[in-house]
Design a protein around this motif. Structure first.
Motif, mmCIF file in Angstrom:
data_model
loop_
_atom_site.group_PDB
_atom_site.id
_atom_site.type_symbol
_atom_site.label_atom_id
_atom_site.label_comp_id
_atom_site.label_asym_id
_atom_site.label_seq_id
_atom_site.Cartn_x
_atom_site.Cartn_y
_atom_site.Cartn_z
ATOM 1 N N ASN A 141 0.787 -1.370 0.055
ATOM 2 C CA ASN A 141 -0.163 -0.163 -0.131
ATOM 3 C C ASN A 141 0.785 1.231 -0.139
ATOM 4 O O ASN A 141 0.505 2.101 -0.356
ATOM 5 C CB ASN A 141 -1.083 -0.027 1.293
ATOM 6 C CG ASN A 141 -0.239 -0.180 2.498
ATOM 7 O OD1 ASN A 141 0.310 -1.118 2.886
ATOM 8 N ND2 ASN A 141 -0.266 0.911 3.461
ATOM 9 N N HIS A 142 2.111 1.229 0.448
ATOM 10 C CA HIS A 142 2.686 2.271 0.551
ATOM 11 C C HIS A 142 3.370 3.025 -0.894
ATOM 12 O O HIS A 142 3.733 4.183 -0.816
ATOM 13 C CB HIS A 142 4.099 2.385 1.579
ATOM 14 C CG HIS A 142 3.706 2.415 2.915
ATOM 15 N ND1 HIS A 142 3.781 3.822 3.481
ATOM 16 C CD2 HIS A 142 3.346 1.532 4.003
ATOM 17 C CE1 HIS A 142 3.181 3.601 4.973
ATOM 18 N NE2 HIS A 142 3.257 2.340 5.108
ATOM 19 N N ARG A 143 3.478 2.140 -1.705
ATOM 20 C CA ARG A 143 3.648 2.579 -3.190
ATOM 21 C C ARG A 143 2.588 3.333 -3.851
ATOM 22 O O ARG A 143 2.712 4.124 -4.737
ATOM 23 C CB ARG A 143 4.081 1.443 -4.122
ATOM 24 C CG ARG A 143 2.950 0.713 -4.619
ATOM 25 C CD ARG A 143 3.272 -0.197 -5.848
ATOM 26 N NE ARG A 143 4.250 -1.185 -5.802
ATOM 27 C CZ ARG A 143 4.800 -1.900 -6.602
ATOM 28 N NH1 ARG A 143 3.900 -1.760 -7.861
ATOM 29 N NH2 ARG A 143 5.458 -2.885 -6.492
ATOM 30 N N PRO A 325 -3.335 12.606 -3.880
ATOM 31 C CA PRO A 325 -3.638 12.128 -2.263
ATOM 32 C C PRO A 325 -2.908 10.720 -2.485
ATOM 33 O O PRO A 325 -2.428 9.976 -3.279
ATOM 34 C CB PRO A 325 -5.300 11.999 -2.669
ATOM 35 C CG PRO A 325 -5.681 11.861 -4.101
ATOM 36 C CD PRO A 325 -4.545 12.717 -4.725
ATOM 37 N N ASP A 326 -3.121 10.276 -1.281
ATOM 38 C CA ASP A 326 -2.493 8.860 -0.862
ATOM 39 C C ASP A 326 -3.488 7.911 -1.284
ATOM 40 O O ASP A 326 -4.727 8.105 -0.718
ATOM 41 C CB ASP A 326 -2.174 8.612 0.519
ATOM 42 C CG ASP A 326 -0.735 9.524 0.957
ATOM 43 O OD1 ASP A 326 -0.113 9.794 -0.214
ATOM 44 O OD2 ASP A 326 -0.592 9.763 2.157
ATOM 45 N N GLY A 327 -3.306 6.750 -1.954
ATOM 46 C CA GLY A 327 -4.233 5.826 -2.243
ATOM 47 C C GLY A 327 -4.123 4.713 -1.277
ATOM 48 O O GLY A 327 -5.543 3.964 -0.903
ATOM 49 N N ARG A 328 -3.184 4.318 -0.676
ATOM 50 C CA ARG A 328 -3.293 3.353 0.356
ATOM 51 C C ARG A 328 -3.954 1.949 0.114
ATOM 52 O O ARG A 328 -4.110 1.579 -1.156
ATOM 53 C CB ARG A 328 -3.579 3.928 1.781
ATOM 54 C CG ARG A 328 -2.906 5.046 2.153
ATOM 55 C CD ARG A 328 -1.349 4.957 2.362
ATOM 56 N NE ARG A 328 -0.368 5.967 2.538
ATOM 57 C CZ ARG A 328 -0.072 6.223 3.771
ATOM 58 N NH1 ARG A 328 -0.646 5.622 4.793
ATOM 59 N NH2 ARG A 328 0.694 7.090 3.978
ATOM 60 N N ALA A 332 -4.579 -0.019 -3.542
ATOM 61 C CA ALA A 332 -4.426 -1.414 -3.711
ATOM 62 C C ALA A 332 -5.389 -2.364 -4.191
ATOM 63 O O ALA A 332 -5.044 -3.171 -5.076
ATOM 64 C CB ALA A 332 -3.189 -1.927 -2.652
ATOM 65 N N VAL A 333 -6.170 -2.403 -3.359
ATOM 66 C CA VAL A 333 -7.540 -3.344 -3.903
ATOM 67 C C VAL A 333 -8.156 -2.926 -5.021
ATOM 68 O O VAL A 333 -8.228 -3.795 -6.030
ATOM 69 C CB VAL A 333 -8.540 -3.182 -2.899
ATOM 70 C CG1 VAL A 333 -10.008 -3.704 -3.255
ATOM 71 C CG2 VAL A 333 -8.342 -3.790 -1.560
ATOM 72 N N ASP A 334 -8.147 -1.605 -5.449
ATOM 73 C CA ASP A 334 -8.661 -1.243 -6.860
ATOM 74 C C ASP A 334 -7.736 -1.764 -7.967
ATOM 75 O O ASP A 334 -8.014 -2.324 -8.928
ATOM 76 C CB ASP A 334 -8.752 0.159 -7.065
ATOM 77 C CG ASP A 334 -10.011 0.919 -6.204
ATOM 78 O OD1 ASP A 334 -10.871 0.192 -5.831
ATOM 79 O OD2 ASP A 334 -9.772 2.205 -6.017
#
Length: 376
Positions: A141-143, A325-328, A332-334
């Motif tokens: 998630n951090h990427r 924005p951060d996706g987190r 990652a799920v998307d």
């Protein structure tokens, strides 16, 4: 495999929308996956699994799941819930068993990091995904941070030129996640901060550098805090020390690795759960032939920031890109679902995550044998 225009995907010989999703693991990470699935109009969260009775019932009520969608064990959920996709948010040693069972049943898998407790188990997961021709993905998630996404675009556009050296690290002043719990048991976690948070930094660095192949690793590990019951995170449970003042602690609390990469590039990686530093840090520094970049803010570890060092008309310049924005976890799920809905799943069988596992394995072996380990 076929996908219809509404988002349905062939699973078990059927094409349907919404996709049926399940989540194994009721903790914070599992709940991030539940939230992400629940927000998607083309996905229906139909099942969750976990051993803790009260959280399972509470989360079932929160997400509107009937009793038939609540399971104690992942095996019965896979057998009964008729899933298309599954998220695995369990202790590391359970990633492989859950993923292998799901892939054998024709279910696409999104696992929390790391891929598995070691590269051998990770390789078995990748082979199972290839054999079943199902997506296997890992939620790094951090990427999906805004600064990482902005820096990746700059690198891909050639703004920094050739990236020949990088430094990446995640260091905590005091943050061992549960002294004496599964996090500090080697059989359950696979390792300490290198396996837990260092793998995030390894993923970010390799992702930003364009996925150079790791050729050799030289590493050292230390355990100076955990064995003495020090350095525990204030918001995580801790097993009480024994009469001798120690707690079960079988992993490192600081690791450092020097990684030789294809094309002559190198990466210096460090991760710690506990160390006498001023403040927590999370950073990536890239050295390029046409520019450099510093990602992160020392002392404010989770704040997105990006400084780009370059020249403009021969004059040294420092740029501060506007960050998205951060996706987190949601992003990652998307991204995982986009792979599931793609017309071809080749290349989506967990290969990138396995490269990270191989580097981590080599680092632990290097630290144990006190020599450089080659990966070619």
């Amino acid at each position: 495999m076929s996908a219809d225009v509404t988002g349905g995907v062939a699973a078990g010989g059927r094409t349907r929308s919404p996709l049926r999703a399940g989540v194994v693991g009721l903790g914070w990470a599992g709940q991030q996956h539940m939230d992400a699935y629940a927000l998607r109009p083309d996905v229906e969260l139909v099942a969750i699994a976990g051993l803790e009775d009260e959280p399972r019932v509470r989360l079932g009520e929160l997400y509107g799941l009937p009793g038939s969608g609540l399971f104690r064990g992942y095996d019965e959920m896979i057998a009964q819930a008729d899933l298309d996709v599954i998220s695995v948010a369990t202790p590391t040693a359970l990633h492989a068993p859950v993923a292998l069972a799901a892939l054998a049943a024709g279910v696409h898998v999104l696992s929390e990091k790391p891929l598995a407790e070691d590269a051998e188990r990770g390789a078995a997961m990748v082979e199972a995904a290839r054999s079943a021709d199902r997506v296997l993905d890992v939620s790094f998630n951090h990427r999906r941070r805004g600064d990482v996404k902005a820096l990746k675009k700059l690198v891909d556009d050639g703004a920094l030129g050739e990236i020949y050296y990088a430094k990446a690290g995640w260091l905590r002043r005091s943050g061992i996640p549960g002294l004496g719990t599964w996090f500090t048991r080697k059989a359950l976690a696979g390792g300490g901060p290198l396996m837990d948070i260092g793998v995030h930094m390894l993923d970010m660095a390799l992702h930003l550098m364009g996925e150079p192949a790791a050729q050799a690793v030289s590493a050292s590990t230390y355990a100076k805090f955990g064995p003495r019951g020090r350095g525990g995170s204030v918001d995580r449970p801790t097993v009480a020390p024994g009469a001798d003042g120690t707690v079960p602690f079988e992993v490192e609390d600081l690791s450092t690795a020097f990684v030789r990469l294809s094309g002559g590039a190198t990466l210096l990686l460090e991760a710690s759960w506990a160390s006498y530093i001023k403040a927590d840090e999370l950073y990536v520094v890239l050295y390029g032939s046409e520019g450099g970049a510093v990602l992160g803010t020392p002392g404010v570890w989770n704040q997105s920031r990006l400084d780009v060092l370059t020249e403009m008309h021969g004059v040294p310049a420092e740029l501060f890109p506007v960050l998205g924005p951060d996706g987190r976890h949601g992003e990652a799920v998307d991204d995982f679902l986009a792979k599931v809905l793609a017309p071809d799943w080749s290349g989506f069988h967990g290969e990138d995550a396995l490269t990270r596992a191989l580097v981590v394995d080599a680092a632990y072996r290097s630290a144990e044998e006190q020599r450089e380990i080659r990966l070619d």
